[in-house]
Design a protein around this motif. Structure first.
Motif, mmCIF file in Angstrom:
data_model
loop_
_atom_site.group_PDB
_atom_site.id
_atom_site.type_symbol
_atom_site.label_atom_id
_atom_site.label_comp_id
_atom_site.label_asym_id
_atom_site.label_seq_id
_atom_site.Cartn_x
_atom_site.Cartn_y
_atom_site.Cartn_z
ATOM 1 N N TRP A 105 -4.190 67.405 55.520
ATOM 2 C CA TRP A 105 -3.673 66.175 54.915
ATOM 3 C C TRP A 105 -2.700 65.528 55.882
ATOM 4 C CZ3 TRP A 105 -0.616 66.376 49.625
ATOM 5 C CH2 TRP A 105 -0.816 65.188 48.910
ATOM 6 N N THR A 120 -4.782 67.141 44.385
ATOM 7 C CA THR A 120 -3.633 67.082 45.285
ATOM 8 C C THR A 120 -2.403 67.653 44.579
ATOM 9 O OG1 THR A 120 -3.135 64.830 44.607
ATOM 10 C CG2 THR A 120 -4.466 65.091 46.576
ATOM 11 N N TYR A 162 -6.725 64.125 51.057
ATOM 12 C CA TYR A 162 -6.370 65.539 50.954
ATOM 13 C C TYR A 162 -7.645 66.379 50.977
ATOM 14 C CZ TYR A 162 -4.813 69.890 48.717
ATOM 15 O OH TYR A 162 -4.545 71.207 48.412
ATOM 16 N N GLU A 184 -2.883 57.332 53.948
ATOM 17 C CA GLU A 184 -3.417 58.595 54.418
ATOM 18 C C GLU A 184 -4.184 58.357 55.715
ATOM 19 O OE1 GLU A 184 -4.462 61.271 50.685
ATOM 20 O OE2 GLU A 184 -5.185 59.202 50.423
#
Length: 151
Positions: A66, A33, A97, A87
């Motif tokens: 993402w 990431t 991600y 997330e």
């Protein structure tokens, strides 16, 4: 929908705006990431949201790489371990991600890192499309930073 742009900014020290995203951040190169930094959240911001989307992907809505909610309005960089940060599902249906991985020979793709300053908290973990449908009226300001990648 009116434009919501002023002082809010998103950037990354890992690649230049409109520059090539390094291989290590791609799905094939390690899927690391990138560091994402923020400045200029406007007054009244309750939280920031980050969405990374590739509109060049050969899908109707592009491909979402993402989705992150619950970022504090005073955050200077994304910290996935910070309280409240979560997330949501990317285009593959996984809450994480997913680095660039355009089809080989499909040309240069653009990866838009959008940050949204919101006047309300995002409930749950909506997908990009659900977020835009539900929270468009709560966006105080938005900004973007673009990386490119090809295979």
């Amino acid at each position: 929908m009116p434009l919501f742009i002023d002082k809010l900014a998103v950037s990354s020290p890992d690649f230049d705006n409109l520059g090539r995203i390094p291989e290590e951040f791609s799905a094939d190169g390690g899927n690391t990431t990138p560091v994402v930094e923020f400045t200029g959240a406007p007054e009244g911001t309750v939280e920031l949201a980050l969405i990374v989307n590739d509109p060049d992907a050969p899908l109707a809505q592009g491909f979402t790489h993402w989705v992150v909610y619950g970022i504090a309005p005073d955050a200077s960089k994304l910290d996935l371990e910070a309280e409240g940060v979560r997330e949501a599902p990317n285009g593959a249906g996984v809450a994480s991600y997913f680095g660039p991985q355009p089809p080989a020979g499909h040309g240069e793709h653009h990866y838009y890192f959008f940050v949204y300053a919101l006047g309300t908290k995002v409930e749950g973990e909506p997908t990009r499309e659900e977020f835009l449908a539900r929270y468009a009226d709560d966006i105080i300001e938005q900004a973007r930073y673009v990386g490119t990648f090809s295979r």
